[in-house]
Scaffold this motif. Structure first.
Motif, PDB file in Angstrom:
ATOM      1  N   TRP A   1      86.218  32.676  58.934  1.00 14.43           N
ATOM      2  CA  TRP A   1      85.322  32.784  60.083  1.00 14.43           C
ATOM      3  C   TRP A   1      85.719  31.892  61.263  1.00 14.43           C
ATOM      4  CZ3 TRP A   1      82.039  36.658  59.678  1.00 14.43           C
ATOM      5  CH2 TRP A   1      81.650  37.083  58.406  1.00 14.43           C
ATOM      6  N   LEU A   2      86.051  30.657  60.958  1.00 15.79           N
ATOM      7  CA  LEU A   2      86.271  29.701  62.057  1.00 15.79           C
ATOM      8  C   LEU A   2      87.741  29.365  62.240  1.00 15.79           C
ATOM      9  CD1 LEU A   2      83.172  27.464  61.347  1.00 15.79           C
ATOM     10  CD2 LEU A   2      83.479  29.049  63.244  1.00 15.79           C
ATOM     11  N   VAL A   3      88.622  30.192  61.658  1.00 14.53           N
ATOM     12  CA  VAL A   3      90.057  29.941  61.777  1.00 14.53           C
ATOM     13  C   VAL A   3      90.745  31.092  62.497  1.00 14.53           C
ATOM     14  CG1 VAL A   3      92.168  29.408  60.507  1.00 14.53           C
ATOM     15  CG2 VAL A   3      89.947  28.631  59.616  1.00 14.53           C
ATOM     16  N   GLN A   4      90.347  32.317  62.133  1.00 17.17           N
ATOM     17  CA  GLN A   4      91.020  33.485  62.714  1.00 17.17           C
ATOM     18  C   GLN A   4      90.653  33.639  64.187  1.00 17.17           C
ATOM     19  OE1 GLN A   4      89.900  36.575  60.041  1.00 17.17           O
ATOM     20  NE2 GLN A   4      91.807  36.450  58.886  1.00 17.17           N
ATOM     21  N   GLY A   5      91.689  33.665  65.033  1.00 14.70           N
ATOM     22  CA  GLY A   5      91.499  33.636  66.473  1.00 14.70           C
ATOM     23  C   GLY A   5      90.450  34.571  67.023  1.00 14.70           C
ATOM     24  N   HIS A   6      90.537  35.863  66.648  1.00 15.18           N
ATOM     25  CA  HIS A   6      89.640  36.830  67.289  1.00 15.18           C
ATOM     26  C   HIS A   6      88.230  36.797  66.699  1.00 15.18           C
ATOM     27  CE1 HIS A   6      91.469  38.749  63.813  1.00 15.18           C
ATOM     28  NE2 HIS A   6      90.375  39.466  63.714  1.00 15.18           N
ATOM     29  N   LEU A   7      88.082  36.154  65.543  1.00 11.09           N
ATOM     30  CA  LEU A   7      86.796  36.149  64.862  1.00 11.09           C
ATOM     31  C   LEU A   7      85.929  34.951  65.274  1.00 11.09           C
ATOM     32  CD1 LEU A   7      85.471  37.931  62.705  1.00 11.09           C
ATOM     33  CD2 LEU A   7      86.343  36.356  60.972  1.00 11.09           C
ATOM     34  N   VAL A   8      86.606  33.886  65.711  1.00  9.82           N
ATOM     35  CA  VAL A   8      85.923  32.606  65.923  1.00  9.82           C
ATOM     36  C   VAL A   8      84.800  32.716  66.960  1.00  9.82           C
ATOM     37  CG1 VAL A   8      86.240  30.247  66.696  1.00  9.82           C
ATOM     38  CG2 VAL A   8      87.925  31.296  65.217  1.00  9.82           C
ATOM     39  N   LEU A   9      85.102  33.323  68.097  1.00  8.80           N
ATOM     40  CA  LEU A   9      84.111  33.414  69.172  1.00  8.80           C
ATOM     41  C   LEU A   9      82.892  34.193  68.696  1.00  8.80           C
ATOM     42  CD1 LEU A   9      83.728  32.663  72.183  1.00  8.80           C
ATOM     43  CD2 LEU A   9      84.511  34.970  72.723  1.00  8.80           C
ATOM     44  N   LEU A  10      83.152  35.296  67.984  1.00  4.69           N
ATOM     45  CA  LEU A  10      82.073  36.127  67.447  1.00  4.69           C
ATOM     46  C   LEU A  10      81.211  35.309  66.493  1.00  4.69           C
ATOM     47  CD1 LEU A  10      80.889  39.070  67.041  1.00  4.69           C
ATOM     48  CD2 LEU A  10      82.366  39.189  65.037  1.00  4.69           C
ATOM     49  N   THR A  11      81.869  34.540  65.611  1.00  5.60           N
ATOM     50  CA  THR A  11      81.138  33.744  64.626  1.00  5.60           C
ATOM     51  C   THR A  11      80.215  32.733  65.305  1.00  5.60           C
ATOM     52  OG1 THR A  11      83.041  33.942  63.176  1.00  5.60           O
ATOM     53  CG2 THR A  11      81.395  32.315  62.570  1.00  5.60           C
ATOM     54  N   VAL A  12      80.775  31.963  66.243  1.00  6.81           N
ATOM     55  CA  VAL A  12      79.951  30.950  66.912  1.00  6.81           C
ATOM     56  C   VAL A  12      78.818  31.626  67.681  1.00  6.81           C
ATOM     57  CG1 VAL A  12      79.951  28.979  68.471  1.00  6.81           C
ATOM     58  CG2 VAL A  12      81.958  29.459  67.111  1.00  6.81           C
ATOM     59  N   ALA A  13      79.114  32.759  68.305  1.00 12.87           N
ATOM     60  CA  ALA A  13      78.076  33.463  69.065  1.00 12.87           C
ATOM     61  C   ALA A  13      76.961  33.936  68.134  1.00 12.87           C
ATOM     62  CB  ALA A  13      78.681  34.642  69.821  1.00 12.87           C
ATOM     63  N   LEU A  14      77.327  34.399  66.946  1.00 10.35           N
ATOM     64  CA  LEU A  14      76.299  34.867  66.014  1.00 10.35           C
ATOM     65  C   LEU A  14      75.447  33.705  65.514  1.00 10.35           C
ATOM     66  CD1 LEU A  14      78.091  37.664  63.951  1.00 10.35           C
ATOM     67  CD2 LEU A  14      76.291  37.913  65.671  1.00 10.35           C
ATOM     68  N   VAL A  15      76.084  32.580  65.218  1.00 10.01           N
ATOM     69  CA  VAL A  15      75.313  31.410  64.780  1.00 10.01           C
ATOM     70  C   VAL A  15      74.364  30.969  65.897  1.00 10.01           C
ATOM     71  CG1 VAL A  15      75.451  28.971  64.140  1.00 10.01           C
ATOM     72  CG2 VAL A  15      77.013  30.619  63.108  1.00 10.01           C
ATOM     73  N   ASN A  16      74.866  31.003  67.127  1.00 10.95           N
ATOM     74  CA  ASN A  16      74.031  30.639  68.271  1.00 10.95           C
ATOM     75  C   ASN A  16      72.875  31.627  68.447  1.00 10.95           C
ATOM     76  OD1 ASN A  16      73.453  29.076  70.588  1.00 10.95           O
ATOM     77  ND2 ASN A  16      75.635  28.751  70.854  1.00 10.95           N
ATOM     78  N   SER A  17      73.131  32.891  68.176  1.00  5.96           N
ATOM     79  CA  SER A  17      72.059  33.885  68.248  1.00  5.96           C
ATOM     80  C   SER A  17      71.009  33.590  67.194  1.00  5.96           C
ATOM     81  CB  SER A  17      72.593  35.299  67.994  1.00  5.96           C
ATOM     82  OG  SER A  17      73.765  35.532  68.693  1.00  5.96           O
ATOM     83  N   TRP A  18      71.483  33.263  65.995  1.00  3.98           N
ATOM     84  CA  TRP A  18      70.557  32.902  64.898  1.00  3.98           C
ATOM     85  C   TRP A  18      69.652  31.752  65.346  1.00  3.98           C
ATOM     86  CZ3 TRP A  18      70.497  28.131  62.327  1.00  3.98           C
ATOM     87  CH2 TRP A  18      69.754  28.066  61.135  1.00  3.98           C
TER      88      TRP A  18
END
Lengths: 306, 279
Positions: free
Chosen positions: A163-180
């Motif tokens: 989740w927090l390593v793969q380049g294209h996934l990282v932004l999505l992951t942080v954005a989803l946590v922030n949405s939560w």
């Protein structure tokens, strides 16, 4: 009623002098904000037009360079990426945060203990320090952490993503946590608005044969439009300003994969000590936010009139 | 009575129960893991970070106790958030009152400025604040952080407090002035006590926000010995090879005051948040 009016008329003169003194109550805040908000703000703009480094930041006497910093920013690949990341980030946080909030608010209208527990947990989550929530999610999203364990055990994936390593996934992951993290806020606002909807209106609709879904779409949604508009702008601004989760979870990385405009302005100033460039990115960000503010004021005005 | 009979306030349907159950898990599980991990030992966390069955250990708590910074950090947090709360609410109350009662242009203008200020990213304000506080010799000091935090949360506080003034009828001031009370006496003796509900709401919100604030703290405070808990947490994670148990223990300790405020003021928080957002 009449008596009050008559009294009001009779008291006209002293009332006017009293009204005049109300502005005195605003003086402390005005002085405070002039010194610690307006002056720094003007100083920020001045910085974006000057050459400011670690040597002269506190001492002052910055050489004026015109719009050179803005030219540098517009040709900086990091800045363009940060702008792009910010827009993606804002789009995710706003859509997930708002829809999630509306969904949660609708669910939590039900009476019952489980509903009360859910609401309590969400309010508590809102109140938790963002650094704690960010650290916690970083832990849960470890390659062999809880989330990936769940995905594997539920046979949804053979191996969980990084989740927090793969380049294209990282932004999505942080954005989803922030949405939560923002859903509790929008849920509370929506819940208050749903409570305000007159029950007679909904009952009338169901007497006319409207299904639950029809009542939601035809009666509730239109009534929720003004609050949705305000909430959208608030969430957009929140997402735009967001810094805590990115700082704790990814520090803008890997590379600049999750660097947004606020994070870039922080990094340029306090990590690279290029204060002028950091200030320039900040001014640019504020310009975008102020356009949103304009929309917000228009929106609030409209709801206050109705 | 009418409410109970209405169609919308009915008991939850099975499907909505599933939905609510999902919400409870979505917001409950992370908190459970936070607490559980703080009681694991490091080897266990490293081997199986997702596990929930484990032998309890106080290693994490011992570790943060050994660092010796916790007591000081908790004190710093308390100074910053209590100081910020007092200053923000102290300035916010007269401002909310003055703005609401003056109506007209001052109100519109004032609210507009407050909304604008609230929208400026914190990362934008810290750069010039660094300079301003530096010029006033307040860099590296807790009062510097309190001033910065107050500037950050004051607009929000006034926006939360204002509707509580708006709810008080103007006849109060008229009656008081007939009784010979001046504007200031009316404000201090009558209005402020009547606003107590709003003041409690605003104070809890500001306390929560300033307890969690860390960007100003890490930028203004030059010496990590003066860091509040939030700043300490933010710094622990960036180091490679984080001691998760220690970090989670620190996070649990750092969340306790929030838990207390939550238990005391849950209803207020819920209503205050939606009020400040909209009105």
């Amino acid at each position: 009623m009449k008596e009050v009016n008559a009294r009001g008329l009779a008291m006209k003169k002293p009332r006017r002098t009293r009204r005049a003194s109300y502005w005195l109550f605003v003086v402390p805040a005005t002085v405070f904000l002039l010194l610690l908000a307006l002056y720094p703000f003007l100083s920020l703009i001045w910085m974006s037009l000057s050459d400011v480094s670690a040597v002269n930041i506190v001492r002052g006497g910055w050489p004026f360079v015109g719009v050179k910093n803005f030219e540098l920013i517009f040709h900086m690949s990091d800045a363009l990426l940060a702008l792009q990341n910010t827009l993606i980030f804002v789009a995710i946080v706003v859509s997930v945060g708002m829809l999630g909030g509306l969904g949660a608010a609708t669910l939590l209208q039900a009476k019952g203990r489980l509903s009360a527990v859910g609401l309590g947990l969400m309010v508590f989550t809102w109140a938790m320090p963002p650094v704690v929530l960010g650290s916690l999610w970083k832990f849960l999203l470890l390659p062999n952490g809880l989330i990936n364990d769940l995905l594997v055990h539920l046979h949804l994936m053979a191996k969980g993503p990084l989740w927090l390593v793969q380049g294209h996934l990282v932004l999505l992951t942080v954005a989803l946590v922030n949405s939560w993290a923002v859903v509790p806020f929008s849920a509370l606002v929506y819940r208050a608005a749903l409570v305000d909807i007159p029950l007679e209106l909904l009952d009338a609709a169901s007497v006319d044969g409207a299904s639950k879904f029809q009542r939601f779409v035809r009666v509730k949604l239109p009534l929720l439009m003004p609050i949705t508009l305000i909430l959208t702008v608030l969430t957009v601004v929140y997402a735009f300003r967001s810094f805590d989760f990115i700082y704790v979870m990814t520090y803008g990385g890997p590379g600049v994969a999750s660097t947004t405009l606020p994070f870039l302005s922080y990094r340029l100033s306090f990590v690279n000590y290029k204060y002028a460039l950091g200030a320039t990115v900040a001014v640019f960000t504020i310009l975008i936010v102020f356009v949103l503010a304009f929309v917000y004021v228009r929106a609030t005005k409209r709801t206050e009139e109705t | 009575m009418k409410r109970a009979k209405s169609l919308e306030a009915k008991k939850a349907t099975p499907w909505s129960l599933v939905g609510i159950g999902f919400l409870v898990l979505l917001y409950g599980i992370p908190l459970v893991w936070l607490l559980a991990t703080s009681f694991k030992d490091n080897r266990e966390v490293f081997a199986n970070p997702g596990g929930i069955i484990f032998t309890p250990s106080f290693q994490g708590y011992e570790r943060i106790a050994e660092q010796g910074t916790l007591g000081q950090a908790a004190l710093n947090s308390a100074i910053i958030s209590i100081g910020t709360t007092l200053l923000t609410v102290g300035i916010g109350i007269p401002t909310a009152y003055g703005l609401d009662r003056s109506r007209g242009t001052l109100l519109t203008f004032g609210l507009g400025v407050l909304v604008l200020l609230q929208m400026i990213p914190q990362t934008a304000t810290i750069i010039p604040l660094y300079r301003v506080l530096g010029a006033w010799k307040l860099l590296g000091t807790l009062p510097g952080v309190v001033l910065a935090d107050t500037a950050l949360f004051l607009p929000f506080t006034v926006l939360v407090l204002r509707p509580f003034v708006g709810g008080l009828p103007r006849e109060i001031e008229e009656a008081a002035s007939i009784d010979g009370a001046g504007t200031w006496t009316t404000f201090a003796r009558i209005i402020v006590p009547l606003m107590s509900n709003g003041i409690a709401t605003a104070a809890s919100l500001v306390f929560i926000l300033s307890w969690g604030e860390f960007l100003y703290a890490i930028s203004i405070l030059t010496n990590p010995a003066t860091y509040p808990i939030s700043a300490l947490i933010s710094q622990q994670i960036s180091a490679y090879g984080t001691s998760w148990a220690g970090l989670m223990a620190l996070a649990v300790v750092g969340s306790l005051p929030i838990l207390i405020v939550f238990v005391v003021a849950q209803k207020r928080l819920a209503s205050g948040l939606s009020l400040g957002a909209v009105k």
